[in-house]
Structure formats: structure tokens, C-alpha cells
Design a protein around this motif. Structure first.
Motif, mmCIF file in Angstrom:
data_model
loop_
_atom_site.group_PDB
_atom_site.id
_atom_site.type_symbol
_atom_site.label_atom_id
_atom_site.label_comp_id
_atom_site.label_asym_id
_atom_site.label_seq_id
_atom_site.Cartn_x
_atom_site.Cartn_y
_atom_site.Cartn_z
ATOM 1 N N ARG A 1 59.554 46.456 30.947
ATOM 2 C CA ARG A 1 58.346 45.749 31.399
ATOM 3 C C ARG A 1 58.176 44.434 30.646
ATOM 4 O O ARG A 1 57.815 43.396 31.235
ATOM 5 C CB ARG A 1 57.116 46.642 31.211
ATOM 6 N N TRP B 1 54.428 45.170 37.085
ATOM 7 C CA TRP B 1 53.919 46.446 36.598
ATOM 8 C C TRP B 1 52.392 46.515 36.640
ATOM 9 O O TRP B 1 51.806 47.550 36.328
ATOM 10 C CB TRP B 1 54.385 46.697 35.164
ATOM 11 N N ARG C 1 51.214 56.384 34.909
ATOM 12 C CA ARG C 1 50.723 55.349 33.992
ATOM 13 C C ARG C 1 50.342 56.062 32.683
ATOM 14 O O ARG C 1 49.469 56.923 32.663
ATOM 15 C CB ARG C 1 49.496 54.636 34.569
ATOM 16 N N ASN D 1 55.772 51.696 41.665
ATOM 17 C CA ASN D 1 57.077 51.730 41.021
ATOM 18 C C ASN D 1 57.839 50.433 41.308
ATOM 19 O O ASN D 1 58.153 50.141 42.467
ATOM 20 C CB ASN D 1 57.868 52.930 41.542
ATOM 21 N N ALA E 1 58.743 51.212 31.368
ATOM 22 C CA ALA E 1 57.413 50.618 31.169
ATOM 23 C C ALA E 1 57.184 50.144 29.750
ATOM 24 O O ALA E 1 56.283 49.327 29.510
ATOM 25 C CB ALA E 1 56.333 51.627 31.563
#
Length: 613
Positions: free
Chosen positions: A507, A68, A558, A587, A503
Motif C-alpha cells: 500500500r 486502498w 480492513r 480489493n 495493505a
């Protein structure tokens, strides 16, 4: 559940240093991820890094860049350079003071944020001490309610236990890490001054029975009799005991004087605070309704009240969602934690002021919600999704322990997880235009032993939006719900899943499994991609919706939450802060699929083919 840190005793220097190093590393990593500043690689392998700040101050560290883009910092390597002097980092607030100019933080905002971070460090020390005896395997075996007492909290926010408004005694009495149960404070509220919404078949009697046993019901009835209130004129409304003494007693004093609010005292079963603080679980009867109560404290960027505008629609909307799960085979494993009732008592003056700060308008109310423990088959249990990435002192995650317990390989276990959690969330969006902001606290994994088999969803007041397009599948939803929930463009709903879950939750899960177990993050996201592609192949009738909600684009937004706090400060607002956008991210789903195209066909087949069951 008590740790070895005695109450009232100052944190020892070793623990304080460890908590500060962890917080400084987390702040540096997340703020770099949010593009608040840019560390520079000192070698071609990008393993040694430096962050140059003003006045010749430099922070150096060792780190690995993840898929990421964030840096996983080896905390012990973090040092501060000034001139020729080098010293280990053991003060997170000092790091932020050094970085204040680079971050553009005003003096007032810095000082208040430091208060949040000091509170977080104190809480982290308590959590660390309480969790120290537990291995990841021990943690994996705990009940969801007990486990929530031992979690580090929101991984994106360094000051995730700020709890502004609480002092040391409040932390000890009401914070989950202390494991103390509380009794609810009850008020009799005039029916003509408050709003009550009940799900079909629900009664006030059932709500009371879920929180008070027979003896406590008798005591409460006697208190009502002594106060001269009846069920005909007043309903019984619970409040958090801190909220009563710190906010309601003064802010609603006029209502109390007029007899519209009648304080009765503390009654009922013991309740335990969950990670969100304002959601309380019945400690004696885990299957009984959870109760969500306002707390006018600032925690993780927002005041933790309960908005009144969602009270009337909660039961109806959650019942509609339940109907979808019963009719749609893709949603068979989804457990909707129904909001069976909602009550709200508006302040007589604050609520009438246009654009009044929201903290003043959300002080008194309650939401009764199904417990994730209720109705589960034998052998199944809930676990908050955010807990999967929690690590023990050796760096091993709960997910790693569950994978080992399950007897499945990592890829097969992850495929079960993604099929149970991600596919239903994506299906809600594509089929029905319903987008959940699926962060780690409002999504619960249902485990059969150690294997993911389902998902429980909750929080339908502000954490769910509807697509702004005309989806026929939304025709059966009531007009009141449609008018109350926000209508968002498809890209916005997609962002809820990509940012709110991928995310913000995955993540950190992929990072934990990579750091301790050596699981390639490309394989992690290729497994996720395979689960989604398999679902898409099974539903060709939704191809246009899949194009509308495309999870496989090369770039994703983001989202920055910490930078927003630094930019807007702590002034009162009439709505919760809105995250900021940075430059687009690569991505991981696209990266994983692209990487597989250049690998041998056997590996591609292993990942993209039918997954083991």
C-alpha cells in the motif's frame, strides 16, 4: 552514521514543526483509513478535505485518495480552524488532543500514547537529520545494516518509535538511528534451569565463535574461571546490556544469589541494532549469526520479549522450511534465515502464574539466526522489504532509485519483485498451508545489483501460522511444531498476506511510486495480479487451493491497529493485542483486473501477457 543533529541538543523549532506536521498528517490519514473518523470532501474532485471535531474545531487539508482508500495528505496544506482563526498544524499531540473525544480515547490512554508519540518525534528528528544528506539513489546503494539506521519505521503506526522504558541516553546508546554498536552482556546460566535447542550440526562452540573473536573468547573464559563456573554446569547466554541493567539484575536477583545465573560482563564483537531493536547484527562480520534478544520495552503496541514456547521448535521448523525450498522449484529463490539455536531462561515465579502478563514471562533468552548476508552469490545483497517505500527529502523512494538503476521499466521491475517475493509467499500458503505474517521487517528482498531475484524470510516465533485443514504436505512436519504453532482457518492465513503484506507494505510502496513517479496504482496492482495469475496458470493442480486462498475477491478485510490501542489502553495482558476489523475494503487486485476489462486489448495484453524478463 551521524547526522547534523548534535547529541544532547534540543531539536530546533523548524525541524520540530516538520516532524509534527508529518506525524499529524500520518495520524489523520491512518485513523481515517481505520474508520476512526470520517473526513469530508469539500469539492467534487475530492482534493480538498475537512475533518470536523468537537467544540467547533476543524482540520482542513489537501489530499489524494489512493486505491486502498487512504488519503495522501499534502502536509504543508494541513491547517487547524477554530472559529475564524486559522493556523498551520505544527503539534501532533495537540491534534490528538483535539480528536480525543472523537476517537474515544480515555485520559490515561491519551497521556501514555502521547508519551509514545513524543518519543517517536524525538527519534524522527534524529532520523531526519541523519538522512538529510542522502538522495534516494544514495540510500539504494547502502548496505542493509546501514540503511536500517535511516528508515522512518512502521508506516501504519504514528507512534512507531514509542520505546516506553527508554530515556534519552538509552535512545542514544541502543536505537538504530544513532548507529552505535554495542557489546553483548554475558551470563553463565545453569543448564538445569534453562532450555537450549540446537539445530542439527550446530554446537555451542559455533554460537560463541560467531559473536566473539579469539581474544574475547579468552577473556570470557577467564571470567568464567574467576566466577567458578564450568561448561558442564552452565551455558553461556548473551543478554542485551540494557535488559541486564534495567530488568534482569533485579528481576532475577534470586537466581543470581543462588548461583544459577552468574553475570560475567560485556564481551565480544560489536553488534548493531536493526529496526526491530532486539535483533542485533554483527558489525564486524556481517555474515555472522544475528542474535535476537528480549527488550522489556513497549514499542509499536507490544512488549518486545522473546516467547519461550517457540524456542524448542525454531531450529526444526526452519530446517523443514529449508527442505521445502530445496525440493520445490517455485521456492528456489527463497532464503530461509534459519534459527540455528534458541535458549530460554524462565522466571522462577512469573512463568508459573496462569495468565501472567506476557511481558513478565519473556525477559531472558536468545535466538541465533542466519544473517541475510551469509552465503549470497557475488553481486547479490539483502534489503529489508519495508525500506523500498522509504523516501528522501525530495519525496523519491528507494524503489524508484532501484528501478532507474536496474535499467528496467517500472512494470518489468515490479514483476521481478512480485515474482521473487509475493509468489513464493503465496505458494507456501497454497501448497503447504504455511502462512507468513509478512510485514516489512521480517521479509527481505534479495537484489542482484538493483534487480529483485529472491526473498529471505525469518521470525518463526509467532509470525507464522499453519492452516487448520488436513494438508498432506504438512505430514512431514514434526508433531511438536504442529502443536506449538497456531492452526488458523484458510481465510485467516489469507489475511496474513493481504493485510500483513499487501495493505501494510505494498500500500505504501504503490503510494510512493504514484506520488513521485506518477505510476498508476491500477497498473501497479495489475502487474501484481498478472504475476499471480501466471503462477496459477503454471500450477493447475492447485486450483482447489487457489479457490480456498482466493486473493481476487472483490472485498478484503480492513484491519485496524491504532484503534485497538486506543480502545484497550495500556493495561497488562497475557497476550499481545489483537487487531480490530473495520468494514471491508475494495480489493486493489480485483479493481485492477476489472479496470483492464474495459481498456483496449493492447493494454490488457501488455499487462496480462508474458512479462519481460
Amino acid at each position: 552514521m551521524r547526522g547534523p543533529l548534535p547529541e544532547g541538543r534540543p531539536v530546533d523549532v523548524a525541524t520540530w514543526g516538520r516532524m509534527n506536521r508529518a506525524a499529524a498528517a500520518k495520524a489523520l490519514s491512518e485513523l481515517a483509513y481505520e474508520e476512526a473518523f470520517v473526513p469530508l470532501a469539500l469539492d467534487e474532485a475530492e482534493t480538498r478535505w475537512a475533518l470536523q471535531l468537537s467544540a467547533g474545531i476543524e482540520y482542513r487539508f489537501e489530499a489524494v485518495r489512493r486505491i486502498w482508500g487512504q488519503l495522501t495528505i499534502r502536509q504543508e496544506s494541513l491547517v487547524r480552524w477554530e472559529g475564524k482563526e486559522e493556523r498551520p498544524v505544527d503539534d501532533a499531540i495537540a491534534f490528538l488532543a483535539d480528536a480525543r473525544e472523537a476517537l474515544g480515547i480515555s485520559p490515561a490512554t491519551f497521556c501514555t500514547y502521547a508519551k509514545e508519540l513524543y518519543n517517536t518525534l524525538m527519534a524522527d528528528a534524529r532520523v531526519f537529520a541523519a538522512r538529510a544528506p542522502f538522495t534516494a539513489d544514495d540510500l539504494a546503494g547502502l548496505s542493509d545494516t546501514c540503511l536500517q539506521q535511516l528508515l522512518d519505521g512502521h508506516p501504519k503506526a504514528p507512534a512507531n518509535k514509542g520505546r516506553l522504558g527508554w530515556g534519552l541516553e538509552d535512545f542514544a546508546a541502543y536505537a538504530p538511528e544513532f548507529g552505535r554498536s554495542i557489546q553483548l552482556f554475558w551470563l553463565a546460566a545453569a543448564r538445569n534451569a534453562c532450555e537450549l535447542s540446537l539445530a542439527g550440526g550446530m554446537s555451542e562452540e559455533r554460537l560463541l565463535s560467531a559473536a566473539l573473536d579469539e581474544a574475547e573468547r579468552t577473556r570470557l573464559a577467564e571470567a568464567c574461571l574467576a566466577a567458578g563456573v564450568s561448561a558442564k554446569s552452565h551455558l553461556l547466554l548473551p543478554a542485551h546490556p540494557w535488559q541486564w541493567q534495567a530488568m534482569l539484575a533485579a528481576q532475577f536477583a534470586g537466581e543470581v544469589a543462588a548461583g544459577r545465573l552468574v553475570p560475567l560482563g560485556t564481551f565480544g564483537d560489536p553488534f548493531l541494532p536493526q529496526q526491530s531493536l532486539r535483533t542485533l547484527a554483527n558489525a564486524r562480520r556481517p555474515e555472522a549469526f544475528h542474535i535476537k534478544l528480549p527488550l522489556t520495552i513497549l514499542n509499536t503496541s507490544a512488549w518486545r520479549g522473546v516467547p519461550g514456547k517457540y524456542m524448542a521448535i525454531g531450529p526444526g521448523f526452519s530446517r523443514w522450511l529449508v527442505g521445502l525450498t530445496k525440493r520445490d522449484s517455485v521456492l528456489r529463490g527463497v532464503k530461509v534465515l534459519e534459527e540455528v539455536a534458541g535458549a530460554f531462561y524462565p522466571h522462577p515465579h512469573y512463568g508459573r502464574v496462569p495468565d501472567a502478563p506476557y511481558q513478565f514471562c519473556e525477559m531472558l533468552g536468545a535466538i541465533w539466526r542466519e544473517s541475510p548476508e551469509a552465503g549470497l552469490p557475488a553481486g547479490q545483497r539483502p534489503m529489508m522489504m519495508g525500506a523500498l517505500a522509504q523516501r528522501d527529502a525530495g519525496g523519491r523512494s528507494i524503489a524508484s532509485a532501484l528501478i532507474a538503476r536496474s535499467g528496467l521499466g517500472a512494470r518489468a521491475w515490479l514483476d521481478r519483485l512480485f515474482s521473487a517475493v509475493i509468489v513464493p509467499l503465496y505458494h507456501f500458503m497454497c501448497r503447504y498451508g504455511v502462512g507468513f505474517i509478512a510485514h516489512g521487517q521480517n521479509v527481505t528482498v534479495i537484489l542482484d545489483g538493483a534487480v529483485p531475484v529472491g526473498v529471505a524470510v525469518k521470525d518463526f516465533q509467532g509470525d507464522v501460522d499453519l492452516v487448520d485443514e488436513d494438508f498432506p504436505e504438512l505430514d512431514s512436519l514434526s508433531g511438536a511444531v504442529k502443536q506449538t504453532l497456531k492452526r488458523r482457518p484458510a481465510a485467516h492465513l489469507l489475511q496474513h498476506l493481504q493485510t500483513g503484506h499487501f495493505a501494510s507494505v505494498l500500500r505504501f510502496l504503490s503510494e510512493a511510486l504514484a506520488a513521485h513517479d506518477g505510476l498508476d496504482e491500477t497498473l501497479f496492482y495489475a502487474t501484481l495480479a498478472a504475476s499471480l495469475r501466471r503462477y496459477q496458470a503454471e500450477h493447475p493442480e492447485l486450483d482447489q487451493r487457489f479457490a480456498l486462498f482466493d486473493l481476487f475477491q472483490p472485498k478484503v478485510p480492513r484491519i485496524a491497529i491504532n484503534r485497538v490501542r486506543f480502545a484497550i489502553g495500556y493495561g497488562d495482558a497475557n497476550d499481545r493485542p489483537v487487531p480490530a476489523l473495520g468494514t471491508a475494503l475494495d480489493n486493489p487486485l480485483h479493481l485492477a483486473e476489472t479496470a483492464l476489462l474495459s481498456t483496449p486489448s493492447e493494454r490488457r495484453s501488455a499487462v496480462l501477457g508474458a512479462s519481460p524478463r
